[in-house]
Design an enzyme around this catalytic site. Structure first.
Site, PDB file in Angstrom:
ATOM      1  N   GLN A 177       0.570  -1.359   0.345  1.00 30.71           N
ATOM      2  CA  GLN A 177      -0.121  -0.217  -0.337  1.00 30.71           C
ATOM      3  C   GLN A 177       1.141   1.239   0.145  1.00 30.71           C
ATOM      4  O   GLN A 177       0.354   1.964  -0.228  1.00 30.71           O
ATOM      5  CB  GLN A 177      -0.847  -0.049   1.179  1.00 30.71           C
ATOM      6  CG  GLN A 177      -1.946  -1.075   0.923  1.00 30.71           C
ATOM      7  CD  GLN A 177      -3.315  -1.186   0.221  1.00 30.71           C
ATOM      8  OE1 GLN A 177      -3.135  -0.060  -0.873  1.00 30.71           O
ATOM      9  NE2 GLN A 177      -4.212  -1.747  -0.045  1.00 30.71           N
ATOM     10  N   HIS A 199      -0.313  -3.036  -9.564  1.00 26.71           N
ATOM     11  CA  HIS A 199      -1.888  -2.321  -9.662  1.00 26.71           C
ATOM     12  C   HIS A 199      -2.135  -1.873  -8.745  1.00 26.71           C
ATOM     13  O   HIS A 199      -3.232  -0.863  -8.495  1.00 26.71           O
ATOM     14  CB  HIS A 199      -2.832  -3.741  -9.904  1.00 26.71           C
ATOM     15  CG  HIS A 199      -2.778  -4.305  -8.170  1.00 26.71           C
ATOM     16  ND1 HIS A 199      -4.221  -4.136  -8.072  1.00 26.71           N
ATOM     17  CD2 HIS A 199      -2.384  -4.705  -8.168  1.00 26.71           C
ATOM     18  CE1 HIS A 199      -4.651  -4.893  -7.224  1.00 26.71           C
ATOM     19  NE2 HIS A 199      -3.261  -5.589  -7.125  1.00 26.71           N
ATOM     20  N   CYS A 323     -18.359 -11.333   3.078  1.00 27.87           N
ATOM     21  CA  CYS A 323     -19.085 -13.021   3.361  1.00 27.87           C
ATOM     22  C   CYS A 323     -18.412 -13.616   3.370  1.00 27.87           C
ATOM     23  O   CYS A 323     -18.553 -14.697   2.194  1.00 27.87           O
ATOM     24  CB  CYS A 323     -20.220 -12.806   2.610  1.00 27.87           C
ATOM     25  SG  CYS A 323     -21.932 -12.791   2.506  1.00 27.87           S
TER      26      CYS A 323
HETATM   27  N1  PLP Z   1      -0.957  -6.620   0.399  1.00 29.45           N
HETATM   28  C1  PLP Z   1      -1.904  -6.316   1.207  1.00 29.45           C
HETATM   29  C2  PLP Z   1      -1.165  -5.044   2.124  1.00 29.45           C
HETATM   30  C3  PLP Z   1      -2.669  -5.396  -0.046  1.00 29.45           C
HETATM   31  O1  PLP Z   1      -3.362  -4.655   0.216  1.00 29.45           O
HETATM   32  C4  PLP Z   1      -2.991  -6.643  -1.219  1.00 29.45           C
HETATM   33  C5  PLP Z   1      -3.998  -5.770  -2.312  1.00 29.45           C
HETATM   34  O2  PLP Z   1      -4.562  -5.803  -2.308  1.00 29.45           O
HETATM   35  C6  PLP Z   1      -2.168  -7.209  -1.108  1.00 29.45           C
HETATM   36  C7  PLP Z   1      -0.663  -7.772   0.103  1.00 29.45           C
HETATM   37  C8  PLP Z   1      -1.944  -8.401  -1.990  1.00 29.45           C
HETATM   38  O3  PLP Z   1      -1.176  -8.294  -3.928  1.00 29.45           O
HETATM   39  P1  PLP Z   1      -1.863  -8.333  -5.035  1.00 29.45           P
HETATM   40  O4  PLP Z   1      -3.127  -7.842  -4.886  1.00 29.45           O
HETATM   41  O5  PLP Z   1      -1.067  -7.584  -5.894  1.00 29.45           O
HETATM   42  O6  PLP Z   1      -1.858 -10.142  -5.003  1.00 29.45           O
END
Ligand code: PLP
Length: 381
Positions: A177, A199, A323
């Site tokens: 993040q 992403h 959910c």
């Molecule tokens: N770690 C955190 C803190 C995330 O917010 C996310 C995705 O929401 C992930 C790991 C997983 O990343 P990815 O969607 O690239 O697998």
């Protein structure tokens, strides 16, 4: 549509999209082949690795491309555990990690490792004292996220990493993040491993990376050919690697101005919600937080219902409930901050990006006011 779910994913930047296209159609050679067509793909991977390494203050040999944040987290935890299990079988993490960490820890527990899940305080901070107390002679790894995906609280990573290292444990941080939004220097922070995902900063999906300090002996995670120095086999996703590096470049170049815009928008959103809607409770740290996160519970309102009604108005947000088993369950993060199940189920997460506008913030507040009023009316009047 008003998109306020940028912690879930972000829109691909135009620059990243343009940078990727030639690697689908023109330079499609397999980077492992030796003819000239492939040299372009190989060069693009090298350049991308340089961009990412430079952005973190790391060496190019310390960057490994993965399929995203989840794979990077799995690799870091499982491989350190397997490589260093003769030194000990104890791992420390926090209660508010992403499932990519928590479920990997659960897997390791089944394999005979012991995991301590540190509590956080009401604002979502892991306290240094708690880590100090939990560390043992057989602790091999500490994994604490740099900032929480639900409430945005930013941890004191440098201090936590220093404590772990003093005890001889490696330190991993899930920076999914944070990377691309706030500056990170891995050497200054003193982290041994760091995960990030394309992403989350206007790059493509299905691509990320793991930073591994050269002193960590990290075994391969995906077995096969010699890609990624034989540690993560499989033909590289060249367009995605190029797109992520381009997005990283843009993010770095505009980091400060974007963070300022995002902070201004999210502060306005929070202020206007406070002014317009009674009985709301904001989650996370007041100041030590990601600029775009606003996580709020409207008392007597179920987050999921508000989310669906916002969606009907074209506004995309997340709720603090999932959910999972057929019944709604409050988010483990909000619960870990000491909130009740009802409060956790009421949480709504708005995550703003530099692409949002003040007008969108105002429209969101007006929509929320109407929806919260309706939902409270249904249930209580
Ligand atoms: N770690 C955190 C803190 C995330 O917010 C996310 C995705 O929401 C992930 C790991 C997983 O990343 P990815 O969607 O690239 O697998």
């Amino acid at each position: 549509m008003i998109y306020l779910d940028n912690a879930a994913t972000t829109q691909l930047s135009e620059g990243a999209w343009e940078a990727m296209q030639p690697y689908f159609t023109e330079y499609y050679g397999n980077p492992s082949s030796i003819y000239r067509l492939s040299a372009a793909s190989k060069k693009a991977i090298n350049r991308s690795r340089e961009t990412i390494a430079e952005s973190l203050g790391a060496d190019i040999r310390e960057i490994f491309f993965t399929s995203g944040g989840t794979e990077a987290d799995n690799w870091a935890l499982i491989s350190v555990a397997e490589q260093y299990e003769s030194k000990g079988k104890h791992i420390i993490t926090s209660q508010i990690e992403h499932p990519a960490i928590l479920n990997t820890c659960a897997y390791l527990e089944k394999r005979g490792f012991e995991v301590t899940y540190l509590k956080v305080n009401e604002q979502g901070l892991v306290e240094e004292e708690a880590l100090q107390k939990a560390l043992r002679k057989d602790t091999i790894l500490v994994s604490i996220m740099m900032a929480n995906n639900e409430v945005g609280t930013i941890q004191n990573i440098a201090a936590l990493a220093a404590i772990a290292k003093e005890q001889g444990a490696f330190f991993h941080t899930d920076a999914v993040q944070v990377y691309g939004h706030l500056p990170i220097n891995v050497k200054e922070l003193g982290v041994d491993l760091l995960s990030a995902s394309g992403h989350k900063f206007n790059g493509p999906k299905g691509i990320g990376f793991l930073y591994v300090d050269s002193k960590v002996k990290l075994p391969g995670f995906v077995h096969g050919g010699m890609q990624e120095k034989g540690r993560r086999a499989g033909t590289e996703n060249v367009p995605a690697i190029v797109g992520m590096a381009q997005a990283a470049k843009e993010a770095l170049e505009h980091m400060q101005e974007r963070a300022e815009v995002v902070a201004r928008l999210s502060s306005h959103l929070k202020k206007r919600i406070q002014e317009e809607i009674k009985d709301c409770h904001f989650h996370g740290h007041e100041t030590q937080r990601l600029p775009g996160h606003v996580n709020v519970t409207f008392s007597r309102v179920q987050g999921e219902s508000a989310l669906i009604m916002l969606d009907q108005k074209g506004i995309c947000v997340s709720s603090g409930s999932a959910c999972t088993t057929g019944a709604l369950e409050g988010s483990h993060v909000i619960l870990a901050l000491g909130c009740s199940e009802e409060e956790a189920q009421g949480a709504l997460r708005f995550t703003v990006s530099h692409l949002n506008t003040m007008e969108e913030m105002e429209q969101t507040v007006q929509a929320l006011k109407e929806i919260v009023g309706k939902l409270r009316g249904f249930r209580y009047e």
